[in-house]
Design an enzyme around this catalytic site. Structure first.
Site, PDB file in Angstrom:
ATOM      1  NE  ARG A 113     -19.527  11.281   6.485  1.00 52.32           N
ATOM      2  CZ  ARG A 113     -19.377  10.837   5.561  1.00 52.32           C
ATOM      3  NH1 ARG A 113     -20.389  10.005   4.954  1.00 52.32           N
ATOM      4  NH2 ARG A 113     -18.327  10.753   4.843  1.00 52.32           N
ATOM      5  CE  LYS A 138      -6.388   5.595  -9.086  1.00 53.72           C
ATOM      6  NZ  LYS A 138      -7.671   6.108  -9.703  1.00 53.72           N
ATOM      7  N   GLY A 154     -10.811   9.453   4.428  1.00 51.34           N
ATOM      8  CA  GLY A 154     -11.982   8.163   5.055  1.00 51.34           C
ATOM      9  C   GLY A 154     -10.971   7.012   5.506  1.00 51.34           C
ATOM     10  N   GLY A 207     -12.977  13.937   1.289  1.00 49.35           N
ATOM     11  CA  GLY A 207     -12.703  14.986   0.190  1.00 49.35           C
ATOM     12  C   GLY A 207     -12.435  16.337   0.407  1.00 49.35           C
TER      13      GLY A 207
HETATM   14  P1  AMP Z   1      -7.039   5.795  -0.559  1.00 49.52           P
HETATM   15  O1  AMP Z   1      -8.596   5.725  -0.689  1.00 49.52           O
HETATM   16  O2  AMP Z   1      -6.071   6.310  -1.893  1.00 49.52           O
HETATM   17  O3  AMP Z   1      -6.424   6.513   0.495  1.00 49.52           O
HETATM   18  O4  AMP Z   1      -6.635   4.415  -0.608  1.00 49.52           O
HETATM   19  C1  AMP Z   1      -7.015   3.518   0.686  1.00 49.52           C
HETATM   20  C2  AMP Z   1      -7.110   2.189   0.196  1.00 49.52           C
HETATM   21  O5  AMP Z   1      -5.577   1.868  -0.449  1.00 49.52           O
HETATM   22  C3  AMP Z   1      -7.168   1.108   1.210  1.00 49.52           C
HETATM   23  O6  AMP Z   1      -8.141   0.233   1.029  1.00 49.52           O
HETATM   24  C4  AMP Z   1      -5.589   0.153   1.188  1.00 49.52           C
HETATM   25  O7  AMP Z   1      -6.001  -1.147   1.327  1.00 49.52           O
HETATM   26  C5  AMP Z   1      -5.260   0.423  -0.086  1.00 49.52           C
HETATM   27  N1  AMP Z   1      -3.732   0.473   0.112  1.00 49.52           N
HETATM   28  C6  AMP Z   1      -2.805   0.671   0.668  1.00 49.52           C
HETATM   29  N2  AMP Z   1      -1.621   0.191   0.529  1.00 49.52           N
HETATM   30  C7  AMP Z   1      -1.704  -0.413  -0.340  1.00 49.52           C
HETATM   31  C8  AMP Z   1      -0.698  -1.267  -1.088  1.00 49.52           C
HETATM   32  N3  AMP Z   1       0.582  -1.328  -0.843  1.00 49.52           N
HETATM   33  N4  AMP Z   1      -1.233  -1.995  -2.272  1.00 49.52           N
HETATM   34  C9  AMP Z   1      -2.559  -2.004  -2.681  1.00 49.52           C
HETATM   35  N5  AMP Z   1      -3.438  -1.231  -1.881  1.00 49.52           N
HETATM   36  C10 AMP Z   1      -3.031  -0.600  -0.849  1.00 49.52           C
END
Ligand code: AMP
Length: 399
Positions: free
Chosen positions: A35, A201, A357, A380
């Site tokens: 950054r 999520k 991120g 974000g």
């Molecule tokens: P996000 O911040 O929602 O983009 O999520 C990123 C995180 O999702 C990372 O730390 C990944 O390790 C986790 N992730 C990706 N695929 C999976 C999965 N199949 N099961 C659990 N966690 C996951």
């Protein structure tokens, strides 16, 4: 608003909102200076013109006023090094008040002043007008180069712009590049346009998927969020991540995609594990036939093949979120293969934007950051931009 590149900063004190919210270790060493380096060209241009730069930023989430571990003083030495070591970099132990005012007023062309953490004042996040006005008095030109906080209507990111006339407020070079590449993808995408959405999520990504249904040709869904879709379609997902309160949302999205003729690609196969751990036992299976007690932690080989084909025939690519738990070696293949496909497609002329991120961390981990068209510094902020929201930091300058 003025155009940064053609503005002559000679004789001006530019008040620059930067995003120096960098991670520090417990010895206050900067563990990732992306950054900071991203905004150095903006600072250098101001100084090269003969202007001075007054930098303001937040760092972390201080709760109750000033604390040493959130002080921006820890960044002064590195900032000075990034500017080449010859530039005078002063530090004010407050962002408003007498010392900040005095140092700012004595600043000469070619010099830099870094102000103390804006979030030591609650007024910053509240978007307090009086606080913004006090900040505005420190400079005579306002430059916003903090894309990472452009989705916040804070005093220093948005409210402050009202205290500068239209010809004395502008985006810095980083902000300009971020906005330009995001616009290119959202509003001027060459088709086919493929959006790759992953991460943990569904609930975090509903709005972005809905907005992309209006624009994309293909939407690839991977990562933990894919299993909510797979379960909604009647699949067995074992212990995989799932948001049961989003099953209907997932079905609605699939239905809407059909109506809009957007192809949604879910992973046909998964790498499954018997526990969420680096040393788990693993095997591959169809993503909708995961045995009880097992969980999908990466996309499988067949899914990699299908996703990669789609990516390689696309002319515009947006990637937000990893395809699996790429932090663990056993589950990194999906994310790495997708990163390679994005790089290959880019080499063949596609425009690719990676943001958010974890997908940025992934392209960095696999040394592919310079093989994609643009890596965004905004997590974000980028997400909200693609949700179709007007970002307060951008609107304040445009207005
Ligand atoms: P996000 O911040 O929602 O983009 O999520 C990123 C995180 O999702 C990372 O730390 C990944 O390790 C986790 N992730 C990706 N695929 C999976 C999965 N199949 N099961 C659990 N966690 C996951």
């Amino acid at each position: 608003m003025s155009d940064f590149s053609s503005f002559n900063f000679s004789g001006h004190k530019a008040l620059v909102r930067v995003d120096f919210n960098v991670p520090l270790d417990d010895q206050f060493n900067i563990t990732d200076d992306t950054r900071m380096t991203a905004t150095i060209p903006t600072i250098k241009k101001i100084l090269a013109d003969g202007g001075s730069a007054i930098l303001m930023s937040h760092l972390g989430r201080p709760k109750d006023g000033p604390t040493d571990n959130y002080s921006l003083k820890h960044l002064v030495k590195h900032l000075s090094e990034l500017l080449g070591g010859q530039t005078k970099v002063f530090f004010a132990n407050n962002c408003i008040g007498e010392q900040a005012g005095m140092t700012a007023s004595m600043l000469r062309g070619g010099e830099v002043l870094l102000l103390e953490n804006l979030r030591f004042y609650k007024e910053e996040e509240k978007g307090d007008k009086a606080f913004a006005e006090k900040l505005s008095k420190l400079g005579d030109v306002y430059v916003n180069d903090a894309f990472g906080t452009a989705h916040r209507a804070h005093a220093s990111t948005a409210v402050i712009a009202d205290f500068f006339p239209a010809d004395k407020k502008m985006f810095g070079l980083l902000m300009e590049a971020e906005v330009k590449s995001a616009e290119k993808v959202l509003h001027q995408s060459e088709k086919p346009f493929c959006a790759i959405i992953g991460g943990a999520k569904v609930s975090d990504k509903i709005l972005i998927i809905e907005n992309l249904l209006e624009r994309a040709t293909d939407i690839i869904i991977g990562g933990g969020m894919a299993y909510t879709f797979l379960k909604a379609r009647g699949g067995n997902i074992g212990n995989s991540l799932c948001e049961d309160d989003r099953l209907q949302t997932a079905l609605d999205i699939l239905e809407k995609a059909k109506q809009k003729n957007v192809s949604i690609h879910l992973p046909e196969t998964s790498v499954i594990a018997d526990k969420f751990a680096a040393d788990a036992n693993t095997q591959e299976c169809p993503s909708d036939q995961i045995p009880a007690g097992w969980m999908g932690l990466d996309i499988g080989g067949k899914a990699v093949g299908i996703f990669s084909e789609t990516i390689k025939k696309s002319k515009t690519i947006l990637w937000n979120g990893p395809m699996g738990v790429f932090e663990m070696e056993k589950f990194q293949n999906g994310t790495k293969s997708i990163a390679l496909a994005v790089a290959e497609s880019t080499a063949n002329g596609a425009f690719s934007l990676v943001g958010g991120g974890d997908s940025v961390a992934a392209v960095n981990k696999f040394n592919l950051a310079d093989k994609v068209s643009y890596v965004s510094t905004g997590g974000g902020a980028l997400l909200e931009y693609f949700e179709g929201k007007e970002l307060p930091g951008i609107a304040a300058i445009n207005k």
